[in-house]
Design an enzyme around this catalytic site. Structure first.
Site, PDB file in Angstrom:
ATOM      1  CE  LYS A 161      -0.518  -0.342   5.007  1.00  0.00           C
ATOM      2  NZ  LYS A 161      -1.004  -0.866   6.052  1.00  0.00           N
ATOM      3  CE1 TYR A 192      13.302  32.037   1.656  1.00  0.00           C
ATOM      4  CE2 TYR A 192      13.480  29.906   1.758  1.00  0.00           C
ATOM      5  CZ  TYR A 192      13.450  30.765   1.215  1.00  0.00           C
ATOM      6  OH  TYR A 192      13.050  30.666  -0.219  1.00  0.00           O
TER       7      TYR A 192
HETATM    8  C1  LIG Z   1      -0.196  -1.765   6.978  1.00  0.00           C
HETATM    9  C2  LIG Z   1      -0.896  -3.028   7.112  1.00  0.00           C
HETATM   10  C3  LIG Z   1       0.198  -4.180   7.584  1.00  0.00           C
HETATM   11  C4  LIG Z   1       1.591  -4.084   7.392  1.00  0.00           C
HETATM   12  O1  LIG Z   1       2.029  -3.704   8.801  1.00  0.00           O
HETATM   13  P1  LIG Z   1       3.825  -3.783   8.906  1.00  0.00           P
HETATM   14  O2  LIG Z   1       3.657  -3.307  10.210  1.00  0.00           O
HETATM   15  O3  LIG Z   1       4.143  -2.515   7.959  1.00  0.00           O
HETATM   16  O4  LIG Z   1       3.946  -4.969   8.536  1.00  0.00           O
HETATM   17  C5  LIG Z   1      -0.612  -5.468   7.867  1.00  0.00           C
HETATM   18  N1  LIG Z   1      -1.883  -5.540   7.809  1.00  0.00           N
HETATM   19  C6  LIG Z   1      -2.736  -4.471   8.026  1.00  0.00           C
HETATM   20  C7  LIG Z   1      -4.175  -4.570   7.804  1.00  0.00           C
HETATM   21  C8  LIG Z   1      -2.388  -3.084   7.556  1.00  0.00           C
HETATM   22  O5  LIG Z   1      -2.977  -2.069   7.396  1.00  0.00           O
END
Ligand SMILES: *Cc1c(COP(=O)(O)O)cnc(C)c1O
Length: 395
Positions: free
Chosen positions: A57, A287
């Site tokens: 994601k 800045y």
């Molecule tokens: C993002 C997510 C993961 C992965 O989590 P990590 O800590 O990056 O391994 C797993 N399950 C769900 C439902 C998530 O939203």
């Protein structure tokens, strides 16, 4: 025009070469071999029948979703996890045919049509959502039943149906002919904590939901609970699949998990020096003049800034690596540029490469170092890099 020989010998050429081999002012390097290594290392923690879902994601935590997905699948992942429908469609458009679970919420007719059309697999978090899907799918002509994933809330208080209502929810979905339950899952809130109390409580609640279902003669085809931290910390949480994000990118969720598996950082952030100059004692830098030169200094201007995703709150707090040595960033980070104190490294020139995150020689700076300085987590650092930075996949 200068002849080839003339340009080759000219001082100009030396500088020109520095710029020419990579035309970018700043970029991200993705180490494909490290990514593949991490997936294989993590796979070794799992029993052979436990599947590995690569969570890609948010453009694979800023690494580039397509490249990461392809590499992870080749290295032993068999599922992909995304947050949204467009993220799933992007993977399908690139030709990836592995199963894709949408971890986020989907409700609209457009989303449901796209899920059916692109063969994505939704998370169902409530009976209402299941009914919306069922009704929508009836109107989509010729659609066969779609695989859906039942989400239980065991203590995260995010998406999902309360674990105590698992059997009612599952039975409702089982009664909807357009939907086929592909898995039942939940998500842990504190898996990266050394204190395992809450994680154990969530585990027990998940177990109790499974027991409720068993008592009714319902066996889930696939159960999953673990993120990166849970995968690293406790095998009893692996079930039929683990959902790993951070770990495949080579970062540890917490220091106490550093010894559970050997991982290599995948992402490096680099930029070029664009100008070097001497400033006199008392000169203000950038800045707001938050940095005043205590004595005459050599400074380097670098072509990367907060619009690329380097947090401005790191101003005057961060270091970078140049020629294998750490140097201090000075003055406020600006939108596209920042300054360094290079007084201790003689001869730095425009065109030289600066490593902001990653390794150069013996020195290494990780997203965890930035996260600590900013009182946040490495996940947020990785996701913060903007698309203005090209992602170069290095094999
Ligand atoms: C993002 C997510 C993961 C992965 O989590 P990590 O800590 O990056 O391994 C797993 N399950 C769900 C439902 C998530 O939203």
């Amino acid at each position: 025009m200068l002849s080839h020989q003339e340009t080759k010998n000219s001082a100009f050429q030396k500088h020109y070469d520095n710029y020419a081999w990579c035309s970018q002012r700043a970029w991200i390097e993705i180490d494909i071999a490290a990514l593949s290594y991490n997936v294989k290392q993590l796979r070794q923690l799992l029993s052979p029948h436990t599947q590995l879902m690569a969570v890609v994601k948010a453009d694979a935590y800023g690494h580039g979703a397509i490249t990461v997905a392809q590499t992870a699948l080749e290295a032993g992942a068999s599922w992909l996890g995304v947050a949204t429908v467009p993220e799933g469609m992007q993977l399908r458009e690139s030709g990836i045919d592995a199963p894709i679970l949408i971890l986020g919420a989907t409700h609209t007719l457009e989303q449901i049509q796209a899920i059916a059309e692109w063969q994505l697999q939704p998370t169902l978090s409530s009976p209402q959502q299941a009914l919306i899907f069922s009704t929508a799918l009836e109107t989509i002509k010729g659609s066969s039943p779609i695989p859906v994933h039942i989400k239980l809330d065991t203590g995260m208080s995010r998406l999902g149906t309360h674990w105590g209502q698992a059997s009612e929810f599952v039975q409702l979905v089982q009664g909807l002919p357009q939907l086929q339950i592909a898995s039942i899952y939940s998500h842990l809130a504190t898996a990266d904590s050394e204190d395992t109390t809450v994680m154990k409580q969530q585990h027990a609640r998940f177990e109790s939901a499974i027991a409720q279902l068993k008592a009714l003669g319902i066996a889930a085809p696939c159960l999953h609970l673990a993120n990166s931290a849970a995968t690293m910390s406790d095998r009893s949480l692996h079930y039929d699949m683990v959902r790993i994000g951070l770990g495949i990118y080579g970062l540890y969720p917490a220091p106490h998990l550093n010894d559970t598996v050997n991982l290599r950082s995948v992402l490096q952030v680099k930029a070029r020096v664009t100008q070097v100059k001497t400033i006199t004692a008392g000169s203000g830098v950038s800045y707001g003049h938050t940095f005043i030169a205590p004595n005459n200094m050599r400074i380097a201007v670098v072509g990367i800034g907060y619009a690329d995703g380097v947090p401005r709150n790191l101003s005057n707090k961060m270091q970078v690596i140049i020629r294998g040595q750490r140097v201090a960033q000075i003055g406020n980070i600006t939108m596209d540029q920042m300054m360094l104190d290079v007084s201790n490294i003689p001869g730095i020139q425009a065109g030289e490469v600066v490593t902001l995150l990653g390794k150069d020689g013996e020195e290494e700076i990780s997203a965890n170092d930035w996260a600590e300085k900013l009182n946040t987590i490495s996940w947020e650092i990785l996701c913060g890099f903007k698309h203005r930075l090209p992602r170069l996949a290095l094999t």
